[in-house]
Design an enzyme around this catalytic site. Structure first.
Site, PDB file in Angstrom:
ATOM      1  N   SER A  33     -17.447 -38.123   2.800  1.00  0.00           N
ATOM      2  CA  SER A  33     -16.812 -39.423   2.987  1.00  0.00           C
ATOM      3  C   SER A  33     -17.865 -40.495   3.302  1.00  0.00           C
ATOM      4  CB  SER A  33     -15.734 -39.320   4.064  1.00  0.00           C
ATOM      5  OG  SER A  33     -14.924 -40.465   4.078  1.00  0.00           O
TER       6      SER A  33
ATOM      7  N   ASP B   9      -7.067 -38.168  -3.515  1.00  0.00           N
ATOM      8  CA  ASP B   9      -8.013 -38.883  -2.651  1.00  0.00           C
ATOM      9  C   ASP B   9      -8.241 -40.274  -3.234  1.00  0.00           C
ATOM     10  OD1 ASP B   9     -10.103 -39.805  -1.087  1.00  0.00           O
ATOM     11  OD2 ASP B   9     -11.495 -38.212  -1.632  1.00  0.00           O
TER      12      ASP B   9
ATOM     13  N   HIS C 180      -8.648 -35.653   0.705  1.00  0.00           N
ATOM     14  CA  HIS C 180      -9.760 -36.119   1.514  1.00  0.00           C
ATOM     15  C   HIS C 180      -9.734 -35.410   2.874  1.00  0.00           C
ATOM     16  CE1 HIS C 180     -12.871 -39.224   2.005  1.00  0.00           C
ATOM     17  NE2 HIS C 180     -12.587 -39.143   3.295  1.00  0.00           N
TER      18      HIS C 180
END
Length: 324
Positions: free
Chosen positions: A168, A263, A293
């Site tokens: 991320s 995501d 995610h």
């Protein structure tokens, strides 16, 4: 299930059954959206989302090592594998929108990677936004990488086998550190591992529209995190904030890029994989069309999910091949 892909990625008809069950459980409990919380509140909320294991996954040793930087200190956590040094080493940069996340929150992930890849892992507790905006977290991560190189003899680090990884916002930082290292010429990495990375200050992809809400990370959350991280609109154009806007991706290390179907960041990860490939960088693009995610953190009961373990295994396979 993952598969090797080219430029186009999409979502399965629905998330993996284990992920679906988790989303349903979370949906049954009232949860405030991240964007509605203060940074302090967001950090506490994120820390509470992921349970601590009853017993940490065993490895040879763990050491907390603080390093000094101008205006503060960066905590590092070093994970030692059951092996003899010098150790191939993975620098790991945690996710959390540059504003949340911690060494403790990623302890299970780093232990799992240490064991599966049989390498040392150096987890970096870079300073968080909005108290420390771009480029401070990036420079903290760069400083940590310098420490790894400079401490090689004392820490039994194999400087011929060093990779950098992040998920991320940590994936954003890993990509940016890799670009910065090429620019400055201080050191290089043998592989970059970008796990559903943030790569562009843009919200107009199909995956942002398809997955705007309902799958842990939302479009509103990402706008909130970007606002906390950047000083102004000019920062958003920097390739060190938005690596997809880099004019030149040549001569970068081989990349493992992970994307997930459900995501918001899916399409920018796929686009970066394609751009790297076009720049003659070797890329292994791993796509979980039924993933979400945050997958790499789902390793502790009652969230110990099969696709999360598969992801650890696939990343570790790439690292082992790189380090051979």
């Amino acid at each position: 299930m993952s598969e090797q892909l080219g430029k186009q990625v999409s979502a399965a008809e629905e998330p993996h059954p284990e992920i679906n069950g988790l989303l349903q459980q979370m949906g049954a409990a009232p949860m405030p959206p991240l964007w509605s919380l203060s940074p302090k509140g967001g950090r506490a909320f994120v820390e509470g989302m992921f349970p601590d294991p009853e017993e940490p996954e065993p490895i040879a040793d763990v050491m907390d090592v603080p390093i000094d930087v101008d205006g503060g200190e960066i905590p590092l956590r070093v994970y030692i594998p059951e092996a003899e040094g010098p150790f191939p080493t993975l620098i790991y940069l945690h996710g959390g929108g540059w504003a949340t996340g911690s060494l403790d929150g990623y302890d299970p992930t780093c232990r799992a990677l240490t064991k599966a890849a049989n390498c040392m892992v150096v987890s970096v507790g870079y300073r968080l936004s909005p108290e420390h905006k771009f480029p401070t977290p990036l420079e903290d991560c760069y400083t940590a990488a310098e420490w790894v190189i400079e401490s090689a003899e004392a820490m039994q680090i194999d400087t011929d086998n060093i990779a950098i990884a992040g998920d991320s916002a940590g994936g954003n930082l890993a990509a940016a550190v890799t670009l910065l290292a090429r620019e400055r010429g201080d050191f290089s990495f043998d592989r970059q591992v970008l796990i559903y990375p943030v790569l562009d200050h843009s919200f107009d992809t199909e995956s942002y529209e398809e997955n705007a809400e309902g799958y842990l990370l939302t479009k509103a959350d990402m706008k909130y995190f970007w606002d906390l991280y950047l000083r102004d609109e000019i920062d958003s154009k920097s390739p060190y904030a938005s690596p997809l806007q880099a004019n030149n991706l040549e001569a970068l290390p081989p990349a493992t890029i992970v994307t997930c179907g459900f995501d918001p960041l899916r399409d920018e990860g796929a686009a970066y994989a394609a751009e790297l490939t076009n720049a003659d960088v070797d890329v292994n693009h791993i796509h979980y069309d039924d993933g979400i995610h945050g997958l790499i953190q789902l390793l502790v009961e009652p969230m110990d999910l099969t696709p999360a373990r598969e992801l650890i295994a696939e990343i570790s396979d790439d690292l082992i091949t790189t380090f051979d």
